[in-house]
Design an enzyme around this catalytic site. Structure first.
Site, PDB file in Angstrom:
ATOM      1  N   GLU A 197      -0.624  -9.042  -0.589  1.00 41.64           N
ATOM      2  CA  GLU A 197      -2.105  -9.348  -0.343  1.00 41.64           C
ATOM      3  C   GLU A 197      -2.840  -9.293  -1.551  1.00 41.64           C
ATOM      4  O   GLU A 197      -3.929  -9.987  -1.935  1.00 41.64           O
ATOM      5  CB  GLU A 197      -2.721  -8.293   0.526  1.00 41.64           C
ATOM      6  N   ALA A 239       0.787  -1.213   0.021  1.00 41.38           N
ATOM      7  CA  ALA A 239      -0.079   0.049  -0.087  1.00 41.38           C
ATOM      8  C   ALA A 239       0.847   1.305   0.129  1.00 41.38           C
ATOM      9  O   ALA A 239       2.201   1.038   0.403  1.00 41.38           O
ATOM     10  CB  ALA A 239      -0.662  -0.148   1.087  1.00 41.38           C
ATOM     11  N   GLU A 266       4.679  -5.043   7.213  1.00 39.09           N
ATOM     12  CA  GLU A 266       3.714  -4.126   7.779  1.00 39.09           C
ATOM     13  C   GLU A 266       4.239  -3.844   9.185  1.00 39.09           C
ATOM     14  O   GLU A 266       4.400  -2.626   9.747  1.00 39.09           O
ATOM     15  CB  GLU A 266       2.398  -4.396   7.985  1.00 39.09           C
ATOM     16  N   GLY A 289       0.656  -4.758   0.923  1.00 40.05           N
ATOM     17  CA  GLY A 289      -0.632  -4.954   0.071  1.00 40.05           C
ATOM     18  C   GLY A 289      -0.419  -5.436  -1.308  1.00 40.05           C
ATOM     19  O   GLY A 289      -1.536  -5.890  -1.980  1.00 40.05           O
TER      20      GLY A 289
HETATM   21  N1  CO8 Z   1       4.446   3.076  -0.720  1.00 39.50           N
HETATM   22  C1  CO8 Z   1       5.042   4.373  -1.161  1.00 39.50           C
HETATM   23  N2  CO8 Z   1       6.202   4.417  -2.065  1.00 39.50           N
HETATM   24  C2  CO8 Z   1       7.008   3.362  -2.008  1.00 39.50           C
HETATM   25  C3  CO8 Z   1       6.510   2.115  -1.478  1.00 39.50           C
HETATM   26  C4  CO8 Z   1       5.369   2.026  -0.837  1.00 39.50           C
HETATM   27  N3  CO8 Z   1       4.835   1.021  -0.319  1.00 39.50           N
HETATM   28  N4  CO8 Z   1       7.561   1.196  -1.843  1.00 39.50           N
HETATM   29  C5  CO8 Z   1       8.525   1.760  -2.437  1.00 39.50           C
HETATM   30  N5  CO8 Z   1       8.053   3.282  -2.818  1.00 39.50           N
HETATM   31  C6  CO8 Z   1       8.670   4.174  -3.276  1.00 39.50           C
HETATM   32  C7  CO8 Z   1      10.237   4.757  -2.528  1.00 39.50           C
HETATM   33  O1  CO8 Z   1       9.597   5.472  -1.602  1.00 39.50           O
HETATM   34  C8  CO8 Z   1      11.084   5.106  -3.615  1.00 39.50           C
HETATM   35  O2  CO8 Z   1      10.451   6.515  -3.956  1.00 39.50           O
HETATM   36  P1  CO8 Z   1      11.580   7.777  -3.986  1.00 39.50           P
HETATM   37  O3  CO8 Z   1      12.252   7.505  -5.208  1.00 39.50           O
HETATM   38  O4  CO8 Z   1      10.535   8.886  -4.342  1.00 39.50           O
HETATM   39  O5  CO8 Z   1      12.357   7.841  -2.707  1.00 39.50           O
HETATM   40  C9  CO8 Z   1      10.596   4.322  -4.916  1.00 39.50           C
HETATM   41  O6  CO8 Z   1       9.354   3.812  -4.573  1.00 39.50           O
HETATM   42  C10 CO8 Z   1      11.682   3.277  -4.902  1.00 39.50           C
HETATM   43  O7  CO8 Z   1      11.692   2.501  -3.676  1.00 39.50           O
HETATM   44  P2  CO8 Z   1      13.348   2.450  -3.134  1.00 39.50           P
HETATM   45  O8  CO8 Z   1      14.353   3.413  -3.519  1.00 39.50           O
HETATM   46  O9  CO8 Z   1      12.923   2.106  -1.568  1.00 39.50           O
HETATM   47  O10 CO8 Z   1      13.439   0.997  -3.746  1.00 39.50           O
HETATM   48  P3  CO8 Z   1      14.626  -0.010  -3.365  1.00 39.50           P
HETATM   49  O11 CO8 Z   1      14.831  -1.047  -4.416  1.00 39.50           O
HETATM   50  O12 CO8 Z   1      15.899   0.358  -2.693  1.00 39.50           O
HETATM   51  O13 CO8 Z   1      14.003  -0.980  -2.258  1.00 39.50           O
HETATM   52  C11 CO8 Z   1      11.981  -2.196  -1.436  1.00 39.50           C
HETATM   53  C12 CO8 Z   1      12.878  -1.589  -2.634  1.00 39.50           C
HETATM   54  C13 CO8 Z   1      12.449  -3.210  -0.474  1.00 39.50           C
HETATM   55  C14 CO8 Z   1      10.517  -2.845  -2.003  1.00 39.50           C
HETATM   56  C15 CO8 Z   1      11.683  -0.919  -0.690  1.00 39.50           C
HETATM   57  O14 CO8 Z   1      11.056   0.104  -1.373  1.00 39.50           O
HETATM   58  C16 CO8 Z   1      10.449  -1.111   0.469  1.00 39.50           C
HETATM   59  O15 CO8 Z   1      10.877  -1.601   1.578  1.00 39.50           O
HETATM   60  N6  CO8 Z   1       9.159  -0.707   0.292  1.00 39.50           N
HETATM   61  C17 CO8 Z   1       8.059  -0.689   1.233  1.00 39.50           C
HETATM   62  C18 CO8 Z   1       7.573  -1.989   1.345  1.00 39.50           C
HETATM   63  C19 CO8 Z   1       6.589  -2.130   2.449  1.00 39.50           C
HETATM   64  O16 CO8 Z   1       6.854  -1.734   3.855  1.00 39.50           O
HETATM   65  N7  CO8 Z   1       5.342  -2.395   1.957  1.00 39.50           N
HETATM   66  C20 CO8 Z   1       4.240  -2.508   3.037  1.00 39.50           C
HETATM   67  C21 CO8 Z   1       3.460  -1.277   2.962  1.00 39.50           C
HETATM   68  S1  CO8 Z   1       2.154  -1.442   4.311  1.00 39.50           S
HETATM   69  C22 CO8 Z   1       0.992  -2.197   3.542  1.00 39.50           C
HETATM   70  O17 CO8 Z   1       1.081  -2.515   2.322  1.00 39.50           O
HETATM   71  C23 CO8 Z   1      -0.233  -2.492   4.255  1.00 39.50           C
HETATM   72  C24 CO8 Z   1      -0.415  -1.584   5.279  1.00 39.50           C
HETATM   73  C25 CO8 Z   1      -1.552  -2.106   6.089  1.00 39.50           C
HETATM   74  C26 CO8 Z   1      -2.204  -0.925   7.199  1.00 39.50           C
HETATM   75  C27 CO8 Z   1      -3.546  -1.067   7.396  1.00 39.50           C
HETATM   76  C28 CO8 Z   1      -4.090   0.137   7.594  1.00 39.50           C
HETATM   77  C29 CO8 Z   1      -5.701   0.277   8.187  1.00 39.50           C
END
Ligand code: CO8
Length: 257
Positions: free
Chosen positions: A111, A65, A131, A108
């Site tokens: 999921e 997400a 998460e 997400g």
């Molecule tokens: N959301 C928003 N932006 C993202 C996300 C994300 N989930 N993942 C990556 N991005 C963006 C980064 O911020 C980056 O943007 P920018 O260049 O502007 O800084 C761009 O994508 C490229 O990402 P990275 O530079 O981080 O790329 P890497 O190759 O170094 O790393 C990873 C890749 C390991 C996938 C890393 O991006 C990462 O860890 N991403 C987040 C993964 C994560 O935590 N996902 C879970 C999100 S939470 C969710 O899905 C459900 C939440 C449930 C909550 C319930 C509430 C009711």
């Protein structure tokens, strides 16, 4: 129809949807959800489409997400609007959907892949529910669907540690139906979807309903449900055609009637 976050195509009787937010590794924001619902609705309304493939890029199916969109959300707003409930509609798609996963399928993204009927993964795929690292827990079904797919031990490991599992581990664990080389992923998914789309639509929908019911009910109820659907298919022209074609040693021509 032009989409901002998706690329949508048809390949014969198969609808192909690619998530397309490369700058955010296909993170799922509200625009993706709105557009995905529109694309699903259009493919469901189109009688020519018998199955759907949902995919991302080589680097990411979806990295979760959209954290930047979610960051400022507060409890009352999340609860009042039942945040994430919009995704339930995606999980309820009636036509079969295959997830073709390459690269990251996290949070997400994992999921969403699990909302599809089965997952074909490339050797580069990485699945996880990270998460916990953000101070939350899965919110789009991860704790429930992952547990049903891989069992309590591995689901607990992934949800509590936030670690990623690779395609081989995901296949061993039963999350993934097939693993293929990255350059074969889309072909494999489109071929599987085309095969599904070539069968009688009625039996395909009922097959999907029957397998899904196994996740939700007792064995006895599930067997009764399956038997009733099985019986009802003998009321279709496609059953007559399918069995006649077998006996006459020819290919069936299903009319979806
Ligand atoms: N959301 C928003 N932006 C993202 C996300 C994300 N989930 N993942 C990556 N991005 C963006 C980064 O911020 C980056 O943007 P920018 O260049 O502007 O800084 C761009 O994508 C490229 O990402 P990275 O530079 O981080 O790329 P890497 O190759 O170094 O790393 C990873 C890749 C390991 C996938 C890393 O991006 C990462 O860890 N991403 C987040 C993964 C994560 O935590 N996902 C879970 C999100 S939470 C969710 O899905 C459900 C939440 C449930 C909550 C319930 C509430 C009711």
């Amino acid at each position: 129809m032009a989409y901002e976050t998706l690329i949508v195509e048809t390949h014969g009787a198969v609808g192909l949807i690619r998530l397309n937010r490369p700058q955010a590794l296909n993170a799922l924001n509200s625009t993706v959800l709105t557009e995905l619902k529109q694309a699903y609705a259009a493919f469901h309304a189109d009688d020519a489409i018998g199955a759907i493939v949902l995919t991302g890029s080589e680097k990411a199916f979806a990295a979760g997400a959209d954290i930047k969109e979610m960051q400022a959300l507060d409890f009352v707003e999340a609860y009042k609007n039942d945040f994430f409930s919009g995704w339930d509609e995606i999980a309820k798609a009636r036509k079969p959907v295959i997830a073709a996963v390459s690269g990251f399928a996290l949070g997400g993204g994992c999921e969403l892949a699990m909302m599809c009927d089965f997952i074909i993964a490339s050797e580069t795929a990485k699945f996880g529910q990270p998460e916990i690292t953000l101070g939350v827990i899965p919110g789009m079904g991860g704790s429930q669907r992952l547990t049903r797919a891989v069992g309590g031990a591995k689901a607990m490991d992934l949800v509590l540690t936030g670690r990623m599992m690779d395609a081989a581990e995901a296949e061993r664990a039963g999350l993934v139906a097939r693993v293929v080389p990255a350059d074969k992923l889309l072909d494999e998914a489109l071929t599987a979807a085309a095969k599904i789309a070539s069968y009688s639509r009625t039996s395909v929908l009922m097959a999907k309903e029957a397998v899904n019911r196994a996740q939700e009910t007792t064995l006895e109820e599930g067997l009764r449900f399956e038997r009733r659907l099985f019986h009802s298919l003998f009321a279709t022209e496609d059953q007559k055609e399918g069995m006649a074609a077998f006996v006459e040693k020819r290919k069936p021509v299903f009319k979806n009637r």
